[in-house]
Design an enzyme around this catalytic site. Structure first.
Site, mmCIF file in Angstrom:
data_model
loop_
_atom_site.group_PDB
_atom_site.id
_atom_site.type_symbol
_atom_site.label_atom_id
_atom_site.label_comp_id
_atom_site.label_asym_id
_atom_site.label_seq_id
_atom_site.Cartn_x
_atom_site.Cartn_y
_atom_site.Cartn_z
ATOM 1 N N ARG A 36 67.949 2.882 -5.744
ATOM 2 C CA ARG A 36 69.303 2.488 -6.146
ATOM 3 C C ARG A 36 69.364 1.696 -7.441
ATOM 4 O O ARG A 36 70.412 1.190 -7.788
ATOM 5 C CB ARG A 36 69.948 1.703 -4.987
ATOM 6 N N HIS A 119 59.698 3.672 7.763
ATOM 7 C CA HIS A 119 60.280 4.968 7.412
ATOM 8 C C HIS A 119 59.223 6.063 7.363
ATOM 9 O O HIS A 119 59.401 7.082 6.707
ATOM 10 C CB HIS A 119 61.027 4.880 6.069
ATOM 11 N N CYS A 148 53.690 27.844 15.662
ATOM 12 C CA CYS A 148 54.954 28.389 16.206
ATOM 13 C C CYS A 148 55.822 29.026 15.137
ATOM 14 O O CYS A 148 56.917 29.525 15.434
ATOM 15 C CB CYS A 148 55.756 27.274 16.905
ATOM 16 N N SER A 187 66.908 -3.420 -1.698
ATOM 17 C CA SER A 187 68.328 -3.737 -1.884
ATOM 18 C C SER A 187 68.970 -4.164 -0.570
ATOM 19 O O SER A 187 70.119 -4.586 -0.539
ATOM 20 C CB SER A 187 69.062 -2.499 -2.402
ATOM 21 N N ASN A 208 63.301 -10.259 -5.968
ATOM 22 C CA ASN A 208 63.912 -9.002 -6.406
ATOM 23 C C ASN A 208 64.334 -9.126 -7.865
ATOM 24 O O ASN A 208 64.603 -10.222 -8.333
ATOM 25 C CB ASN A 208 65.139 -8.701 -5.530
HETATM 26 P P1 NAD Z 1 72.203 4.967 7.356
HETATM 27 O O1 NAD Z 1 73.403 5.852 7.485
HETATM 28 O O2 NAD Z 1 72.057 3.779 8.223
HETATM 29 O O3 NAD Z 1 72.039 4.513 5.897
HETATM 30 C C1 NAD Z 1 72.812 5.132 4.993
HETATM 31 C C2 NAD Z 1 72.537 4.344 3.801
HETATM 32 O O4 NAD Z 1 72.022 5.248 2.908
HETATM 33 C C3 NAD Z 1 73.805 3.708 3.284
HETATM 34 O O5 NAD Z 1 73.852 2.360 3.708
HETATM 35 C C4 NAD Z 1 73.589 3.840 1.824
HETATM 36 O O6 NAD Z 1 72.999 2.668 1.331
HETATM 37 C C5 NAD Z 1 72.558 4.942 1.709
HETATM 38 N N1 NAD Z 1 73.223 6.105 1.172
HETATM 39 C C6 NAD Z 1 73.803 7.122 1.819
HETATM 40 N N2 NAD Z 1 74.330 7.981 0.938
HETATM 41 C C7 NAD Z 1 74.034 7.470 -0.274
HETATM 42 C C8 NAD Z 1 74.292 7.870 -1.599
HETATM 43 N N3 NAD Z 1 74.959 8.985 -1.866
HETATM 44 N N4 NAD Z 1 73.830 7.105 -2.615
HETATM 45 C C9 NAD Z 1 73.133 5.977 -2.357
HETATM 46 N N5 NAD Z 1 72.878 5.529 -1.126
HETATM 47 C C10 NAD Z 1 73.317 6.282 -0.128
HETATM 48 O O7 NAD Z 1 70.927 5.855 7.410
HETATM 49 P P2 NAD Z 1 70.483 6.454 8.747
HETATM 50 O O8 NAD Z 1 71.062 7.820 8.889
HETATM 51 O O9 NAD Z 1 70.735 5.449 9.833
HETATM 52 O O10 NAD Z 1 68.932 6.570 8.421
HETATM 53 C C11 NAD Z 1 68.057 6.205 9.462
HETATM 54 C C12 NAD Z 1 66.892 5.607 8.805
HETATM 55 O O11 NAD Z 1 66.261 6.589 7.943
HETATM 56 C C13 NAD Z 1 67.275 4.434 7.917
HETATM 57 O O12 NAD Z 1 66.448 3.349 8.237
HETATM 58 C C14 NAD Z 1 66.958 4.926 6.529
HETATM 59 O O13 NAD Z 1 66.445 3.886 5.729
HETATM 60 C C15 NAD Z 1 65.877 5.936 6.759
HETATM 61 N N6 NAD Z 1 65.851 6.876 5.622
HETATM 62 C C16 NAD Z 1 64.643 7.252 5.070
HETATM 63 C C17 NAD Z 1 64.639 8.100 3.989
HETATM 64 C C18 NAD Z 1 63.343 8.498 3.343
HETATM 65 O O14 NAD Z 1 63.343 9.308 2.417
HETATM 66 N N7 NAD Z 1 62.246 7.926 3.831
HETATM 67 C C19 NAD Z 1 65.807 8.600 3.452
HETATM 68 C C20 NAD Z 1 66.984 8.200 4.037
HETATM 69 C C21 NAD Z 1 67.007 7.342 5.124
HETATM 70 N N1 APR Z 2 60.303 -6.095 -8.544
HETATM 71 C C1 APR Z 2 61.269 -6.559 -7.708
HETATM 72 N N2 APR Z 2 62.368 -5.851 -7.362
HETATM 73 C C2 APR Z 2 62.481 -4.609 -7.873
HETATM 74 C C3 APR Z 2 61.516 -4.046 -8.742
HETATM 75 C C4 APR Z 2 60.395 -4.852 -9.078
HETATM 76 N N3 APR Z 2 59.429 -4.422 -9.901
HETATM 77 N N4 APR Z 2 61.922 -2.794 -9.078
HETATM 78 C C5 APR Z 2 63.089 -2.580 -8.446
HETATM 79 N N5 APR Z 2 63.430 -3.669 -7.731
HETATM 80 C C6 APR Z 2 64.580 -3.846 -6.843
HETATM 81 C C7 APR Z 2 65.829 -3.093 -7.251
HETATM 82 O O1 APR Z 2 66.627 -3.915 -8.084
HETATM 83 C C8 APR Z 2 66.502 -2.843 -5.904
HETATM 84 O O2 APR Z 2 67.337 -3.936 -5.543
HETATM 85 O O3 APR Z 2 64.189 -3.317 -5.598
HETATM 86 C C9 APR Z 2 65.329 -2.817 -4.910
HETATM 87 C C10 APR Z 2 65.043 -1.402 -4.423
HETATM 88 O O4 APR Z 2 66.114 -1.039 -3.592
HETATM 89 P P1 APR Z 2 66.307 0.500 -3.211
HETATM 90 O O5 APR Z 2 66.112 1.331 -4.419
HETATM 91 O O6 APR Z 2 67.590 0.581 -2.448
HETATM 92 O O7 APR Z 2 65.081 0.816 -2.249
HETATM 93 P P2 APR Z 2 64.971 0.378 -0.726
HETATM 94 O O8 APR Z 2 65.712 -0.897 -0.477
HETATM 95 O O9 APR Z 2 63.544 0.422 -0.370
HETATM 96 O O10 APR Z 2 65.742 1.592 0.042
HETATM 97 C C11 APR Z 2 65.729 1.563 1.460
HETATM 98 O O11 APR Z 2 66.715 3.771 1.508
HETATM 99 O O12 APR Z 2 66.769 5.949 0.756
HETATM 100 C C12 APR Z 2 66.336 5.123 1.749
HETATM 101 O O13 APR Z 2 64.537 5.399 3.156
HETATM 102 C C13 APR Z 2 64.855 5.138 1.824
HETATM 103 O O14 APR Z 2 63.298 3.411 2.306
HETATM 104 C C14 APR Z 2 64.432 3.718 1.515
HETATM 105 C C15 APR Z 2 65.635 2.968 1.970
#
Ligand code: NAD
Ligand code: APR
Length: 237
Positions: A36, A119, A148, A187, A208
């Site tokens: 993000r 995850h 399968c 985030s 962060n």
């Molecule tokens: P959720 O619905 O709880 O989370 C959805 C989140 O995904 C939102 O809060 C938002 O922050 C983000 N999101 C959705 N659409 C988005 C967009 N277009 N742009 C940016 N952010 C967006 O997710 P869930 O269905 O409860 O997922 C279950 C678990 O799977 C969660 O813990 C999630 O972190 C995980 N997950 C893992 C992956 C991966 O690639 N490993 C990807 C997605 C979710």
């Molecule tokens: N040091 C500290 N913070 C950083 C750095 C860095 N070098 N680089 C990026 N960040 C911060 C960004 O500003 C952002 O707030 O880390 C945060 C990353 O947040 P996300 O991109 O949302 O990643 P994350 O919080 O891990 O997402 C959670 O969302 O799509 C799903 O499953 C996926 O595990 C992921 C989950």
């Protein structure tokens, strides 16, 4: 040293049970995009089109392309100094566990043992139909399950899926008994991982590069890059 760095090093030395939560920001200094930030994955791809069970079932080509790209992108990436410091802190008894939202396996690669992958892992593969495990090259070559004939997928948790039961419950118990929680590079946008820091009665620290609405209630907020902040703290512990 900045006062906040001194405070964190003091809390770390005096804590009896410290748990760390990491997100994609922990790996951007290893050149792996986060989700993000402005250069994150979700800026040019809508996660709902690729990182969901719906994509896996109804848009396999796009799903396969997205995860193949992430797997290949990981090949030349390695854990950075920040990952190594967390491994050193575990060996010295400064931290007891890491719960990570990352699927890159870098905490294990750096030497941490007590890691909970909330995850899942992009290094594991299984059949979506019969759940038998598969090899990376079978996934990358778009082969079907050899048992399968079903579709293969990486062992990551997709939006809409449950977190691995063991990782979630073990992480929860660590946060509950922690007197210090350190959250690095996330985030805190995504449920339920984002709820973990609130489960502790101990001190909470947020490291962060940017501070957003979700992290107003931390005891200590250090704005900076994970690797850089941890190098400074490591010099004092
Ligand atoms: P959720 O619905 O709880 O989370 C959805 C989140 O995904 C939102 O809060 C938002 O922050 C983000 N999101 C959705 N659409 C988005 C967009 N277009 N742009 C940016 N952010 C967006 O997710 P869930 O269905 O409860 O997922 C279950 C678990 O799977 C969660 O813990 C999630 O972190 C995980 N997950 C893992 C992956 C991966 O690639 N490993 C990807 C997605 C979710
Ligand atoms: N040091 C500290 N913070 C950083 C750095 C860095 N070098 N680089 C990026 N960040 C911060 C960004 O500003 C952002 O707030 O880390 C945060 C990353 O947040 P996300 O991109 O949302 O990643 P994350 O919080 O891990 O997402 C959670 O969302 O799509 C799903 O499953 C996926 O595990 C992921 C989950």
């Amino acid at each position: 040293y900045a006062p906040k760095i001194v405070t964190l090093s003091t809390w770390l030395k005096n804590s009896t049970h410290t748990t760390v939560l990491t997100g994609a920001g922990m790996s951007t200094e290893s050149n792996i995009p986060d989700f993000r930030s402005k250069e994150g994955w979700w800026n040019n791809i809508d996660p709902r089109t690729v990182a969901t069970t719906d994509a896996l079932r109804n848009n396999y080509d796009l799903f396969h392309e997205f995860y193949s790209m992430r797997i290949n992108g990981l090949r030349e990436c390695t854990p950075h100094k920040g990952h190594e410091i967390l491994a050193d802190w575990e060996h010295k008894g400064h931290i007891q566990a890491i719960a990570t939202q990352n699927v890159d396996g870098f905490h294990y690669a750096a030497g941490n043992e007590n890691v909970y992958e909330l995850h899942g892992s992009i290094h594991k593969f299984r059949c979506e139909n019969c759940a038998k495990s598969a090899e990376e090259e079978d996934f990358l070559s778009k082969s079907n399950c050899k048992y399968c004939g079903g579709k293969l997928r990486p062992g990551v948790v997709l939006f809409g899926e449950m977190l691995p039961e063991g990782s979630w419950s073990e992480s929860l118990s660590h946060f509950r008994k922690s007197d210090l929680v350190i959250v690095i590079g996330t985030s805190l946008e995504v449920y339920p991982a984002s709820q973990l820091p609130q489960m502790t009665n101990g001190k909470t620290v947020y490291i962060n590069v940017e501070v957003n609405a979700h992290n107003h209630n931390f005891d200590l907020i250090i704005e900076g890059k994970a690797g850089e902040v941890m190098k400074l703290v490591d010099e004092l512990v």
